[in-house]
Write a protein that holds these residues in place. Structure first.
Motif, PDB file in Angstrom:
ATOM      1  N   SER A  25       0.828  -1.214   0.000  1.00  0.00           N
ATOM      2  CA  SER A  25       0.000   0.000   0.000  1.00  0.00           C
ATOM      3  C   SER A  25       0.858   1.258   0.000  1.00  0.00           C
ATOM      4  N   VAL A  26       2.007   1.203   0.674  1.00  0.00           N
ATOM      5  CA  VAL A  26       2.951   2.329   0.637  1.00  0.00           C
ATOM      6  C   VAL A  26       3.404   2.581  -0.800  1.00  0.00           C
ATOM      7  N   LEU A  27       3.719   1.509  -1.511  1.00  0.00           N
ATOM      8  CA  LEU A  27       4.149   1.646  -2.906  1.00  0.00           C
ATOM      9  C   LEU A  27       3.022   2.167  -3.783  1.00  0.00           C
ATOM     10  N   GLY A  28       1.795   1.686  -3.546  1.00  0.00           N
ATOM     11  CA  GLY A  28       0.654   2.157  -4.318  1.00  0.00           C
ATOM     12  C   GLY A  28       0.489   3.665  -4.221  1.00  0.00           C
ATOM     13  N   GLN A  29       0.678   4.186  -3.004  1.00  0.00           N
ATOM     14  CA  GLN A  29       0.567   5.632  -2.786  1.00  0.00           C
ATOM     15  C   GLN A  29       1.714   6.393  -3.449  1.00  0.00           C
ATOM     16  N   LEU A  30       2.932   5.912  -3.270  1.00  0.00           N
ATOM     17  CA  LEU A  30       4.098   6.649  -3.770  1.00  0.00           C
ATOM     18  C   LEU A  30       4.075   6.796  -5.284  1.00  0.00           C
ATOM     19  N   TYR A  31       3.744   5.722  -5.985  1.00  0.00           N
ATOM     20  CA  TYR A  31       3.845   5.721  -7.445  1.00  0.00           C
ATOM     21  C   TYR A  31       2.503   5.960  -8.142  1.00  0.00           C
ATOM     22  N   LYS A  32       1.546   6.561  -7.449  1.00  0.00           N
ATOM     23  CA  LYS A  32       0.243   6.815  -8.069  1.00  0.00           C
ATOM     24  C   LYS A  32       0.367   7.875  -9.160  1.00  0.00           C
ATOM     25  N   VAL A  33      -0.640   7.916 -10.043  1.00  0.00           N
ATOM     26  CA  VAL A  33      -0.660   8.859 -11.165  1.00  0.00           C
ATOM     27  C   VAL A  33      -2.015   9.560 -11.187  1.00  0.00           C
ATOM     28  N   ARG A  34      -2.134  10.542 -12.085  1.00  0.00           N
ATOM     29  CA  ARG A  34      -3.429  11.185 -12.314  1.00  0.00           C
ATOM     30  C   ARG A  34      -3.993  10.679 -13.641  1.00  0.00           C
ATOM     31  N   ASP A  35      -5.297  10.339 -13.638  1.00  0.00           N
ATOM     32  CA  ASP A  35      -5.914   9.889 -14.876  1.00  0.00           C
ATOM     33  C   ASP A  35      -6.382  11.087 -15.694  1.00  0.00           C
ATOM     34  N   GLU A  36      -7.149  10.849 -16.756  1.00  0.00           N
ATOM     35  CA  GLU A  36      -7.555  11.935 -17.642  1.00  0.00           C
ATOM     36  C   GLU A  36      -8.481  12.942 -16.958  1.00  0.00           C
ATOM     37  N   ASN A  37      -9.072  12.543 -15.811  1.00  0.00           N
ATOM     38  CA  ASN A  37      -9.941  13.453 -15.057  1.00  0.00           C
ATOM     39  C   ASN A  37      -9.205  14.127 -13.910  1.00  0.00           C
ATOM     40  N   GLY A  38      -7.893  13.882 -13.810  1.00  0.00           N
ATOM     41  CA  GLY A  38      -7.107  14.484 -12.749  1.00  0.00           C
ATOM     42  C   GLY A  38      -7.218  13.764 -11.414  1.00  0.00           C
ATOM     43  N   GLU A  39      -7.817  12.563 -11.401  1.00  0.00           N
ATOM     44  CA  GLU A  39      -7.992  11.810 -10.162  1.00  0.00           C
ATOM     45  C   GLU A  39      -6.882  10.774 -10.009  1.00  0.00           C
ATOM     46  N   PHE A  40      -6.558  10.459  -8.758  1.00  0.00           N
ATOM     47  CA  PHE A  40      -5.475   9.527  -8.470  1.00  0.00           C
ATOM     48  C   PHE A  40      -5.846   8.098  -8.866  1.00  0.00           C
ATOM     49  N   ARG A  41      -4.883   7.422  -9.492  1.00  0.00           N
ATOM     50  CA  ARG A  41      -4.985   6.007  -9.808  1.00  0.00           C
ATOM     51  C   ARG A  41      -3.621   5.377  -9.532  1.00  0.00           C
ATOM     52  N   GLY A  42      -3.611   4.104  -9.234  1.00  0.00           N
ATOM     53  CA  GLY A  42      -2.335   3.440  -8.982  1.00  0.00           C
ATOM     54  C   GLY A  42      -2.545   1.974  -8.672  1.00  0.00           C
ATOM     55  N   GLY A  43      -1.458   1.293  -8.366  1.00  0.00           N
ATOM     56  CA  GLY A  43      -1.491  -0.134  -8.076  1.00  0.00           C
ATOM     57  C   GLY A  43      -0.186  -0.779  -8.512  1.00  0.00           C
ATOM     58  N   PRO A  44      -0.074  -2.082  -8.399  1.00  0.00           N
ATOM     59  CA  PRO A  44       1.178  -2.775  -8.748  1.00  0.00           C
ATOM     60  C   PRO A  44       1.687  -2.481 -10.152  1.00  0.00           C
ATOM     61  N   ALA A  45       0.801  -2.410 -11.135  1.00  0.00           N
ATOM     62  CA  ALA A  45       1.267  -2.142 -12.502  1.00  0.00           C
ATOM     63  C   ALA A  45       2.013  -0.825 -12.568  1.00  0.00           C
ATOM     64  N   TYR A  46       1.583   0.143 -11.770  1.00  0.00           N
ATOM     65  CA  TYR A  46       2.197   1.474 -11.797  1.00  0.00           C
ATOM     66  C   TYR A  46       3.525   1.479 -11.053  1.00  0.00           C
ATOM     67  N   TYR A  47       3.590   0.786  -9.892  1.00  0.00           N
ATOM     68  CA  TYR A  47       4.904   0.801  -9.219  1.00  0.00           C
ATOM     69  C   TYR A  47       5.886  -0.160  -9.880  1.00  0.00           C
ATOM     70  N   ILE A  48       5.400  -1.136 -10.619  1.00  0.00           N
ATOM     71  CA  ILE A  48       6.316  -1.969 -11.396  1.00  0.00           C
ATOM     72  C   ILE A  48       6.897  -1.165 -12.560  1.00  0.00           C
ATOM     73  N   LYS A  49       6.046  -0.391 -13.218  1.00  0.00           N
ATOM     74  CA  LYS A  49       6.491   0.392 -14.370  1.00  0.00           C
ATOM     75  C   LYS A  49       7.396   1.548 -13.951  1.00  0.00           C
TER      76      LYS A  49
END
Length: 467
Positions: free
Chosen positions: A113-137
């Protein structure tokens, strides 16, 4: 042919190979040691962070909504049907091993969950998204592995797991009221569509109100049953411990069944290490604004799911005399046990509980799949429409499918996700430890832990403008 492939993969992951059981135990021990027993040392701090956890922003949902969303996905068939399956196949000793994997899983859930927060991104609506795919990338720069995880997640949470939940709902309704499976499937589809059309925020608002209500209500009923049978509780606890270590078994086979089924159903329930919960964690605007604060919040989710809710079901079943000799599958065993305690109303109560528990999982699973649309640049109207149609179609299929086939596909999808995620979070251990030390130090010095880019040495790079 499909069944043969699924069976072969599950045999490696869960069966003779026991790859996942070893990986989960090693991962839990690894992070318990590297984070110095954070789940025990800072147990009270998890609850402290609930104060002020209802603050949301334009970019992220509140920490409390993120916790309820993750609990929506966790609290489902694993808590009622899954515990019953563990007891029917592994005996009462399976409950002890379910507790152990939850205790270790709290550290694993914290780390991911720490990694999910650190490597989160903003989607096309400006809202936070994230998860393993994002911290792996972003953390490991392994785009191919990130895409592989996303595909496994779409198979699991986007499609198969919702079929599992729908299967359990229809089984409970058919057993209690003889409602045809097809009718129940249509009802689930209509209600789910009304909620998921509001996206992650709509799902979070739904979870915020429904999850506390259903969780507290279920625990109160379990406590009432326990108090009514208080004289049998000491013998029950001894039965769990003795069977957990094979002290009353004729051979090692029963002990192995207890360990295997306890860990397998424990993972399926609390999801620690599977890579699902980081999606909810990443969507939150944390308070205080530090990635580690969401680690604590989601670690609490593992505790509530397994140590509280799964234990409630276990006590209900075992106090009614449930054991490895029972031939009933899944939710029927739980309904039978509740009927022994509460009379004919017990079946009605469990049917209502499983419908609520499983339905919230159906809805939350949609959110996890949607979070990965951004990885494929499909977080747009056509992409969401295609995903939603597939998701609803799988619900209808699951409502009428054979239970063993659905569980087998769910186990395979969960297993593949977990292997990829565990490899990733162990690889990212230096980042997790660095962030955690930063939070611990600031907290111990009486400062409010806040994180800004550059405060810690991290692997890879987080998205610009997030921190």
């Amino acid at each position: 042919m499909v069944n043969d492939v699924v069976s072969a993969v599950n045999n490696v992951l869960w069966g003779d190979g026991q790859v996942l059981i070893v990986m989960l135990i090693v991962c839990g021990v690894w992070f318990t040691v590297r984070l110095r027993g954070v789940q025990l040392r800072h147990f009270g701090h998890m609850f402290t962070l609930l104060r002020g956890s209802k603050t949301a922003t334009r970019e992220g949902i509140s920490s409390f909504q993120a916790l309820c969303t993750s609990l929506s996905a966790r609290v489902g068939t694993g808590n009622l049907a899954g515990v019953a399956v563990a007891i029917s196949l592994g005996g009462s000793g399976a409950i002890f091993w379910m507790w152990m994997i939850a205790l270790l899983g709290m550290a694993t859930g914290f780390a991911e969950s720490v990694l999910g927060q650190l490597y989160k991104v903003r989607d096309e609506n400006g809202e936070f998204r994230g998860g393993p795919a994002y911290y792996i990338k972003q953390g490991l720069n392994k785009t191919w592995l990130a895409i592989l995880f996303s595909l496994c997640l779409f198979l699991g949470y986007g499609f198969v797991f919702s079929a599992v939940q729908a299967n359990t709902i229809t089984d409970a309704l058919n057993n209690a009221y003889q409602i045809p499976d097809a009718w129940s499937g249509v009802g689930i589809i209509v209600l789910a569509a009304l909620i998921v059309v509001g996206g992650l925020r709509g799902i979070a608002r739904f979870a915020e109100y429904v999850v506390p209500f259903m969780g507290i209500g279920y625990v109160l009923v379990a406590l009432g049953i326990t108090f009514m049978n208080y004289a049998a509780v000491p013998a029950l606890l001894w039965d769990i411990i003795s069977h957990a270590f094979g002290l009353q078994e004729a051979g090692a086979g029963a002990l192995g069944a207890a360990i295997k089924n306890g860990i397998q159903r424990g993972l399926y329930s609390n999801e620690a290490g599977s890579g699902s919960v980081p999606h909810a964690a990443a969507s939150a605007a944390p308070n205080p604004n530090h990635p580690v604060s969401q680690g604590y919040v989601q670690m609490l989710g593992v505790f509530l799911d397994t140590m509280i809710l799964c234990t409630s079901t276990a006590f209900i079943i075992l106090l009614a005399g449930g054991s490895s000799s029972d031939q009933m599958q899944g939710i029927q065993l739980t309904q039978s046990a509740m009927s022994q305690h509460l009379g004919t109303g017990g079946t009605d109560f469990v049917a209502a509980a499983i419908c609520l528990f499983a339905f919230t999982s159906v809805v939350a699973n949609y959110a996890y799949g949607e979070s990965n649309l951004h990885m494929f640049r499909l977080d747009n109207r056509p992409g969401r429409a295609a995903y939603t149609i597939g998701y609803l179609a799988m619900i209808f299929w699951g409502a009428q499918a054979a239970l063993p086939d659905v569980w087998a596909m769910a186990d395979m999808a969960l297993g593949l996700m977990t292997v990829i995620n565990i490899v990733a979070i162990i690889w990212l251990t230096p980042t997790i430890v660095s962030l955690s030390k930063d939070y611990f130090t600031k907290h111990d010095n009486g400062e409010r832990p806040e994180y800004k880019t550059g405060d810690c040495t991290i692997q890879g790079k987080s998205e610009d403008g997030i921190w």
